[in-house]
Design a protein around this motif. Sequence first.
Motif, PDB file in Angstrom:
ATOM      1  N   SER A   1       0.809  -1.221   0.000  1.00 42.92           N
ATOM      2  CA  SER A   1       0.000   0.000   0.000  1.00 42.92           C
ATOM      3  C   SER A   1       0.838   1.266   0.000  1.00 42.92           C
ATOM      4  CB  SER A   1      -0.932   0.016   1.215  1.00 42.92           C
ATOM      5  OG  SER A   1      -1.897  -0.994   1.127  1.00 42.92           O
TER       6      SER A   1
ATOM      7  N   TYR B   1       0.598   5.533   0.648  1.00 46.48           N
ATOM      8  CA  TYR B   1      -0.180   6.413   1.519  1.00 46.48           C
ATOM      9  C   TYR B   1      -0.716   5.663   2.740  1.00 46.48           C
ATOM     10  CZ  TYR B   1      -0.164   9.768  -2.346  1.00 46.48           C
ATOM     11  OH  TYR B   1       0.226  10.646  -3.328  1.00 46.48           O
TER      12      TYR B   1
ATOM     13  N   TRP C   1      -4.518   5.849   4.748  1.00 49.76           N
ATOM     14  CA  TRP C   1      -5.454   4.731   4.924  1.00 49.76           C
ATOM     15  C   TRP C   1      -5.742   4.494   6.404  1.00 49.76           C
ATOM     16  CZ3 TRP C   1      -8.134   3.358   0.945  1.00 49.76           C
ATOM     17  CH2 TRP C   1      -7.572   3.336  -0.346  1.00 49.76           C
TER      18      TRP C   1
ATOM     19  N   LEU D   1      -6.763  11.311  -2.541  1.00 43.99           N
ATOM     20  CA  LEU D   1      -7.904  10.876  -3.335  1.00 43.99           C
ATOM     21  C   LEU D   1      -7.583  10.897  -4.826  1.00 43.99           C
ATOM     22  CD1 LEU D   1     -10.893  10.028  -3.116  1.00 43.99           C
ATOM     23  CD2 LEU D   1     -11.500  12.440  -3.324  1.00 43.99           C
TER      24      LEU D   1
ATOM     25  N   LEU E   1      -5.375   7.960  -6.211  1.00 47.68           N
ATOM     26  CA  LEU E   1      -5.976   6.636  -6.349  1.00 47.68           C
ATOM     27  C   LEU E   1      -6.337   6.367  -7.810  1.00 47.68           C
ATOM     28  CD1 LEU E   1      -8.430   6.724  -3.287  1.00 47.68           C
ATOM     29  CD2 LEU E   1      -6.261   5.480  -3.435  1.00 47.68           C
TER      30      LEU E   1
ATOM     31  N   THR F   1     -11.579   4.181  -8.600  1.00 48.72           N
ATOM     32  CA  THR F   1     -11.700   4.221  -7.136  1.00 48.72           C
ATOM     33  C   THR F   1     -12.037   5.627  -6.662  1.00 48.72           C
ATOM     34  OG1 THR F   1     -10.065   2.437  -6.942  1.00 48.72           O
ATOM     35  CG2 THR F   1     -10.544   3.713  -4.961  1.00 48.72           C
ATOM     36  N   SER F   2     -11.375   6.621  -7.248  1.00 50.21           N
ATOM     37  CA  SER F   2     -11.645   8.014  -6.873  1.00 50.21           C
ATOM     38  C   SER F   2     -13.094   8.387  -7.136  1.00 50.21           C
ATOM     39  CB  SER F   2     -10.723   8.966  -7.645  1.00 50.21           C
ATOM     40  OG  SER F   2      -9.380   8.799  -7.266  1.00 50.21           O
TER      41      SER F   2
ATOM     42  N   PHE G   1     -10.962  -1.575  -5.137  1.00 53.42           N
ATOM     43  CA  PHE G   1      -9.575  -1.083  -5.123  1.00 53.42           C
ATOM     44  C   PHE G   1      -8.605  -2.212  -4.778  1.00 53.42           C
ATOM     45  CE2 PHE G   1      -6.050   0.432  -2.463  1.00 53.42           C
ATOM     46  CZ  PHE G   1      -5.380   1.240  -3.371  1.00 53.42           C
TER      47      PHE G   1
ATOM     48  N   THR H   1      -5.671  -3.383  -7.394  1.00 48.34           N
ATOM     49  CA  THR H   1      -4.253  -3.279  -7.022  1.00 48.34           C
ATOM     50  C   THR H   1      -3.675  -4.607  -6.538  1.00 48.34           C
ATOM     51  OG1 THR H   1      -4.925  -2.535  -4.814  1.00 48.34           O
ATOM     52  CG2 THR H   1      -4.434  -0.839  -6.462  1.00 48.34           C
TER      53      THR H   1
END
Length: 205
Positions: free
Chosen positions: A54, A56, A60, A119, A122, A126-127, A189, A193
């Motif tokens: 991941s 960020y 999260w 945001l 992403l 997803t955004s 998401f 990913t």
Amino acid sequence: MSIYLILEKGFMYEKSIVRIFSFDLEQNLPAFFSTGLFLLSATLLFLIGRNKKSKYKLHWLALSIIFFFLALDEAISIHELFNYSMRNIFGATGYFHFAWVIPYAVLSILVLIAFTKFLLALPKRTSLIMILAGILFVSGAIGMEMIAANYVNEFVDYQYIGTYMAFFTIEESLEMLGLILFIYGLLDFMDLTNLKPLKLKVKGK
């Protein structure tokens, strides 16, 4: 928000079967369902944040903490504590009759500003999902809450119970739809990913 009104034939609103399913009351089936949605969102955010792949991570995990707080708030109505104090401080009336929306709206704006870069970083899908989920949730939690507040402030009377019930039903429905869409966005998401925070071992494989 919780207003106890008397139903026909003298049954008290809070003591009738309506209490179990009413979207306006606390500690009943809709409230437990919403709390569960917040907790599921918080858990997924935490699992994404702690995953080694991941980016960020702090964002999260910060979101996870926010959603855990919102789950607690939904369960024990922390926001209700702000009503009287905020109403007295700001002389709130009309659309701000339920004055807890004032600090929560300010905090929502600050969170949006703080997480804008995150945001936009992403995946586009997803955004878009998260933005739509946020719009649905805020439209209910703050938008419809303010409309209902103005109505209650102007027209508190038993004869208006039908209209008021429509307001809070729309409010809570928008919140739930926003949370469900948000959960879908998180799961999508994780699939996009290839994040697999939970690995289940299947026998024979």
